[in-house]
Structures are given as structure tokens and as C-alpha cells.
Design an enzyme around this catalytic site. Sequence first.
Site, PDB file in Angstrom:
ATOM      1  N   HIS A 131     -11.798   2.255   1.256  1.00  0.00           N
ATOM      2  CA  HIS A 131     -11.347   1.589   2.489  1.00  0.00           C
ATOM      3  C   HIS A 131      -9.868   1.232   2.385  1.00  0.00           C
ATOM      4  CE1 HIS A 131     -11.529  -1.546   5.756  1.00  0.00           C
ATOM      5  NE2 HIS A 131     -10.602  -2.102   4.976  1.00  0.00           N
ATOM      6  N   GLU A 132      -9.458   0.658   1.263  1.00  0.00           N
ATOM      7  CA  GLU A 132      -8.050   0.273   1.106  1.00  0.00           C
ATOM      8  C   GLU A 132      -7.142   1.494   1.083  1.00  0.00           C
ATOM      9  OE1 GLU A 132      -7.257  -2.646   1.610  1.00  0.00           O
ATOM     10  OE2 GLU A 132      -9.270  -3.489   1.470  1.00  0.00           O
ATOM     11  N   HIS A 135      -6.399   2.640   4.534  1.00  0.00           N
ATOM     12  CA  HIS A 135      -5.271   1.918   5.129  1.00  0.00           C
ATOM     13  C   HIS A 135      -3.950   2.573   4.724  1.00  0.00           C
ATOM     14  CE1 HIS A 135      -7.102  -1.383   7.212  1.00  0.00           C
ATOM     15  NE2 HIS A 135      -7.684  -1.890   6.146  1.00  0.00           N
ATOM     16  N   GLU A 202      -9.261  -2.038  11.177  1.00  0.00           N
ATOM     17  CA  GLU A 202     -10.343  -2.250  10.211  1.00  0.00           C
ATOM     18  C   GLU A 202     -11.474  -1.256  10.451  1.00  0.00           C
ATOM     19  OE1 GLU A 202     -10.501  -4.033   7.450  1.00  0.00           O
ATOM     20  OE2 GLU A 202      -8.423  -4.595   7.862  1.00  0.00           O
TER      21      GLU A 202
END
Length: 283
Positions: A131-132, A135, A202
Site C-alpha cells: 500500500h505504501e 502511494h 487512500e
Amino acid sequence: MFNLMKTAVLMAAITALFMAIGSVLGGQQGMAIALVVALGMNFFSYWFSDKMVLKMYNAQEVDASSAPQFYGMVRELAAKAELPMPKVYLINEDAPNAFATGRNPQNAAVAATTGILRVLSERELRGVMAHELAHVKHRDILISTISATMAGAISMLANFAMFFGGRGSDGRPANPIAGILVMLLAPLAASLIQMAISRAREFEADRGGAEISGDPQALASALQKIQRYAQGIPLEAAERHPETAQMMIMNPLSGGGLRGLFSTHPATEERVAKLMAMVPQRV
């Protein structure tokens, strides 16, 4: 290109807020000074905001020798995402959480708390770090880091407007009611700007992270577990610097009220539902 436009809009909006506060503090002269300060802050935020945020959290850089399993996991996921290897940091906090920061994929960093390494399974942790990295891949990290540092600066200037008053354009003392309104509304406006750019990204990072890891169910499980722990274990650095909360994978701030109403994160239940919809259905 779209994220570059969002960054430009963010900087312009925050510059306008700075100028409004400057006008309350010192009329036209205050507005001009605020413009100069805002331009300087934009420059500083672009080049140094990532280092500033990492310092706020007392994050310690690790490598393959000091944290071999965690570092190796990030390296494997970065390769799958076709990203340069980011710097990797650990934060000595019991609350489970993680974030990414940096100007671009070539100057990125990912950070996780020691708490998240303890409470998540390896599969769940892979989902979080994917997930990071999503980003990073989506170039969200510059936007989130700039908005965090600039929101803190806006809150500081708003407090100046309240406690030190100011002068209007005619040189007379400014209306104290205007100062109070600025103190109340400027941080709120900064929060609304953060909300506008944070919630949608998100969802996108959840989707992108699930694609990188190939395991949307693991990320969904991680989000549920992080939320359960976050309710009882405060992230001390985020409580001291609430403007950075929107950078985290999960809102780390305790309490309700305005903090809950103006949360920069979507509801965990909604995020989990979207992730579970990505899980292949067995026939």
C-alpha cells in the site's frame, strides 16, 4: 501529470490561506509578507518536508543488515512495483502504523512502527508495505508531505493572529473578532484541503497495493487489525503533530469530535469492502 496539477493546486490554496492570515495580522503589508513566507514555505516543503516528518517521528533508517526480513520485504515489493528501492525507516512506537514520504519515486522513503511489525503477520505486513509503495508509484507522497508541513504552519500562523492581534490596512489594530475567526477557520480550511486530497488516494493506494502484493485479502485483514489496536494504543508522535495523521495508512489520532468528523481517511469498513471485492471468487 494529474498529481503534479494537484500539487500545484494545493500549494496555491495554502498560499491563499497564508495571505488571508497575513491580511488579518497586518493588512496589505501583512499580506505581502505572508506571500513571501508562503513562497519560502513551498520551496522548503518541496525539498525538505520529508526529512522534517521523519524527524518528527524520530524514524531510524535501517538496511539489510539491521532489519534483514523487513528490508528484504520492501525490496521485493519495490521490484514487483518496478520502483527504485526507497529508504526504509523504523519508528519506535507501539501503535501499529506506516507511511511513505519523499519528493518522487527516486527520493522516496517508507516508514513503519515497531508495533506494526509485532502485531501483523508477514502476509499482512506485505499488504501494508505494498500500500505504501502504491502511494510512491502514484506520486502521492509529495502531496501528502507538503500538506502535512504546511497545515502545521497554518495552525501556527492562526495562533499568532489570535494572540498577537494585528493591524488592518489603515494601520489601526485589527478587529479581534476577525483574529478569533482566523484562528478557528484557518486550521479547519487546511484540514478540508487535506481531506480533499487524502480520502480518494487512500482507496487508490489500497487498490494499487493489492495489485502489487497480489493479496487484497491480506491488506483488508491488516486494516481491520490496525484499527483494533489503534483504538487502544495512541501513536504519540501523531498526537504531537496531528497535521501528519493523513500520511498514515490508518488515522492514528485518538478521540472523536472534530478529529473524527474531519478525518482524512475513509471508513475502514468501506476500504475493507472494496478490497474484498477484489478477491477472486471460488467457483
